[in-house]
Motif scaffolding. Structure first.
Motif, PDB file in Angstrom:
ATOM      1  N   UNK A 287     -29.722   4.950  23.556  1.00  0.00           N
ATOM      2  CA  UNK A 287     -31.046   4.432  23.917  1.00  0.00           C
ATOM      3  C   UNK A 287     -31.484   3.354  22.930  1.00  0.00           C
ATOM      4  N   UNK A 288     -31.161   3.566  21.649  1.00  0.00           N
ATOM      5  CA  UNK A 288     -31.530   2.571  20.633  1.00  0.00           C
ATOM      6  C   UNK A 288     -30.779   1.261  20.869  1.00  0.00           C
ATOM      7  N   UNK A 289     -29.494   1.378  21.220  1.00  0.00           N
ATOM      8  CA  UNK A 289     -28.673   0.183  21.441  1.00  0.00           C
ATOM      9  C   UNK A 289     -29.209  -0.646  22.600  1.00  0.00           C
ATOM     10  N   UNK A 290     -29.836   0.025  23.547  1.00  0.00           N
ATOM     11  CA  UNK A 290     -30.426  -0.671  24.689  1.00  0.00           C
ATOM     12  C   UNK A 290     -31.827  -1.197  24.399  1.00  0.00           C
ATOM     13  N   UNK A 297     -36.586   5.468  13.847  1.00  0.00           N
ATOM     14  CA  UNK A 297     -37.789   6.284  13.976  1.00  0.00           C
ATOM     15  C   UNK A 297     -37.492   7.595  14.695  1.00  0.00           C
ATOM     16  N   UNK A 298     -36.747   7.500  15.792  1.00  0.00           N
ATOM     17  CA  UNK A 298     -36.415   8.706  16.553  1.00  0.00           C
ATOM     18  C   UNK A 298     -35.472   9.606  15.747  1.00  0.00           C
ATOM     19  N   UNK A 299     -34.570   8.996  14.992  1.00  0.00           N
ATOM     20  CA  UNK A 299     -33.683   9.775  14.118  1.00  0.00           C
ATOM     21  C   UNK A 299     -34.507  10.639  13.161  1.00  0.00           C
ATOM     22  N   UNK A 300     -35.451  10.005  12.443  1.00  0.00           N
ATOM     23  CA  UNK A 300     -36.250  10.760  11.464  1.00  0.00           C
ATOM     24  C   UNK A 300     -37.139  11.789  12.148  1.00  0.00           C
ATOM     25  N   UNK A 314     -29.972  20.454   8.187  1.00  0.00           N
ATOM     26  CA  UNK A 314     -29.436  19.962   9.449  1.00  0.00           C
ATOM     27  C   UNK A 314     -28.057  19.365   9.225  1.00  0.00           C
ATOM     28  N   UNK A 315     -27.102  19.771  10.026  1.00  0.00           N
ATOM     29  CA  UNK A 315     -25.806  19.081  10.055  1.00  0.00           C
ATOM     30  C   UNK A 315     -25.960  17.929  11.023  1.00  0.00           C
ATOM     31  N   UNK A 316     -25.696  16.719  10.547  1.00  0.00           N
ATOM     32  CA  UNK A 316     -25.947  15.567  11.404  1.00  0.00           C
ATOM     33  C   UNK A 316     -25.031  14.396  11.068  1.00  0.00           C
ATOM     34  N   UNK A 317     -24.642  13.669  12.100  1.00  0.00           N
ATOM     35  CA  UNK A 317     -23.862  12.442  11.926  1.00  0.00           C
ATOM     36  C   UNK A 317     -24.753  11.328  11.363  1.00  0.00           C
ATOM     37  N   UNK A 318     -26.060  11.523  11.406  1.00  0.00           N
ATOM     38  CA  UNK A 318     -26.998  10.527  10.901  1.00  0.00           C
ATOM     39  C   UNK A 318     -27.192  10.612   9.379  1.00  0.00           C
ATOM     40  N   UNK A 320     -25.967   9.766   6.388  1.00  0.00           N
ATOM     41  CA  UNK A 320     -26.065   8.642   5.446  1.00  0.00           C
ATOM     42  C   UNK A 320     -27.177   7.663   5.819  1.00  0.00           C
ATOM     43  N   UNK A 321     -27.318   7.396   7.113  1.00  0.00           N
ATOM     44  CA  UNK A 321     -28.389   6.483   7.542  1.00  0.00           C
ATOM     45  C   UNK A 321     -29.755   7.091   7.214  1.00  0.00           C
ATOM     46  N   UNK A 322     -29.924   8.371   7.509  1.00  0.00           N
ATOM     47  CA  UNK A 322     -31.205   9.033   7.227  1.00  0.00           C
ATOM     48  C   UNK A 322     -31.502   9.016   5.740  1.00  0.00           C
ATOM     49  N   UNK A 323     -30.476   9.268   4.928  1.00  0.00           N
ATOM     50  CA  UNK A 323     -30.677   9.260   3.472  1.00  0.00           C
ATOM     51  C   UNK A 323     -31.120   7.878   3.010  1.00  0.00           C
ATOM     52  N   UNK A 324     -30.517   6.843   3.580  1.00  0.00           N
ATOM     53  CA  UNK A 324     -30.897   5.481   3.207  1.00  0.00           C
ATOM     54  C   UNK A 324     -32.357   5.188   3.581  1.00  0.00           C
ATOM     55  N   UNK A 325     -32.709   5.541   4.794  1.00  0.00           N
ATOM     56  CA  UNK A 325     -34.070   5.253   5.252  1.00  0.00           C
ATOM     57  C   UNK A 325     -35.084   6.060   4.436  1.00  0.00           C
ATOM     58  N   UNK A 326     -34.752   7.316   4.141  1.00  0.00           N
ATOM     59  CA  UNK A 326     -35.672   8.170   3.383  1.00  0.00           C
ATOM     60  C   UNK A 326     -35.882   7.664   1.956  1.00  0.00           C
ATOM     61  N   UNK A 327     -34.873   6.988   1.417  1.00  0.00           N
ATOM     62  CA  UNK A 327     -34.996   6.550   0.016  1.00  0.00           C
ATOM     63  C   UNK A 327     -35.814   5.262  -0.111  1.00  0.00           C
ATOM     64  N   UNK A 328     -36.149   4.646   1.017  1.00  0.00           N
ATOM     65  CA  UNK A 328     -36.913   3.381   0.958  1.00  0.00           C
ATOM     66  C   UNK A 328     -38.392   3.623   0.721  1.00  0.00           C
TER      67      UNK A 328
END
Ligand code: PBG
Length: 328
Positions: A287-290, A297-300, A314-318, A320-328
């Motif tokens: 959905x994001x790609x479209x 936002x939906x990930x978090x 949570x076990x998640x494929x997200x 590393x991305x979530x960690x990056x966004x959370x650290x901002x």
């Protein structure tokens, strides 16, 4: 009781500082377990078509990923193997190979990032020609014969330095059998994270492409994974696994099963994890790609929902991305 206008719930929502002050749940990097797919044919990486942003990692890429996890502060990685089809057989013998892909992957992570916890799936499906989690005979998955194999598989993982064995097979009695074997061999500190309430779900579709078991799976997994209609049975599954020696339990899939996460965490008060599985990841990414939703936002928001439901993590494929966004 609160009545309007003495109570105006919007008062607390009007500013960023007051919203932060009254926030009930928090999501941090400490809540994340990174699900990664490791492959003995990827060099260094191979994309997974159904999971944009996820790649099968060869061992050198896995070492890089482990260092990235450590840098980001991600507590643990859960590894799933994509095995060369030539190594698969009826009984999934490759799962017991002490020099196999998973033992190598465990050592690779431990060498690259000693402070990152390693979690391994205990189940035969990545290694069997029929794609089932257990031993298949005349169309039936044999419970006790499978458990004998799972004990061996868990020991192979523990000997290679795995910190947490995570049986995801849904055979009866496997937690007790694995715990006993670990104790007997002196692995008294090896943790067990039981996939206790695991449902027979369509949300695992992309994972089967990721590990290469999709095209081979014969039939479905309904004789061992749970019926999505059931709740009370999930509590029985979790209760038995805890009695047998599970240190932590998991509910899987995640978002569609938040009611189960809530019931389990409230009923037992034990560390309860949720697996945001491949299909949940794929839906958000597609959905994001479209351009239909804001992916980050939906990930978090989805990850926070697990915390709100009472998940310890949570076990998640997200991750590393979530960690990056959370650290901002
Ligand atoms: C296999 C296993 C599965 C997943 C994790 N371990 C698939 C299945 O049971 O068919 C699913 C993971 C995901 O979809 O992300 N025992």
């Amino acid at each position: 009781m609160s009545t309007f206008p003495a109570t105006r719930l919007r008062r607390l929502r009007q500013t960023d500082w007051s919203r932060r002050l009254v926030q009930e749940n928090v999501l941090t990097v400490n809540d994340l377990i990174w699900a990664v797919v490791v492959s003995d044919t990827a060099d260094p990486t191979e994309p997974v078509a159904a999971m944009p942003g996820v790649e099968r990692l060869g061992l050198s890429a896995l070492a890089d990923a482990a260092r990235r996890a450590e840098q980001l502060g991600i507590p643990a990685m859960a590894i799933f193997p994509h095995i060369d089809p030539a190594k698969k057989d009826e009984d999934g013998s490759e799962a017991l190979n002490p020099k196999g892909l998973i033992p190598q992957a465990i050592r690779t992570i431990k060498d690259a990032a000693p402070n990152v916890g390693v979690i391994c799936d205990v189940a035969l499906d990545p290694f069997t020609t029929h794609g089932h989690d257990g031993i298949l005979k005349d169309g039936v998955i044999l419970n006790d014969d499978t458990v004998d194999r799972l004990i061996q598989q868990a020991l192979v993982q523990a000997r290679a330095g795995c910190n947490v064995v995570a049986p995801s097979d849904m055979m009866d009695g496997r937690i007790g059998a694995i715990r006993e074997a670990l104790e007997l061999e002196g692995f008294t500190d090896t943790m067990i994270l039981s996939y206790a309430a695991k449902y027979a779900s369509g949300f695992y579709g992309p994972y089967r492409e990721a590990i290469g078991s999709g095209t081979v799976l014969q039939g479905d997994k309904k004789t061992y994974q749970m019926d999505p209609a059931n709740t009370e049975e999930a509590l029985r599954e979790v209760g038995m696994d805890l009695d047998e020696g599970a240190d932590m339990v998991m509910v899987k899939p995640g978002l569609p099963y938040l009611d189960i996460v809530r019931r389990v965490s409230e009923t037992y008060g034990v560390p309860t994890f949720a697996f945001q599985v491949s299909g949940e990841y794929a839906m958000i990414q597609a959905a994001a790609a479209n351009g239909w939703i804001d992916g980050d936002r939906v990930m978090l928001e989805s990850l926070m929902a697990f915390k709100r439901a009472g998940a310890a993590g949570i076990i998640t494929y997200f991750a590393p991305r979530a960690a990056e966004v959370l650290s901002k």
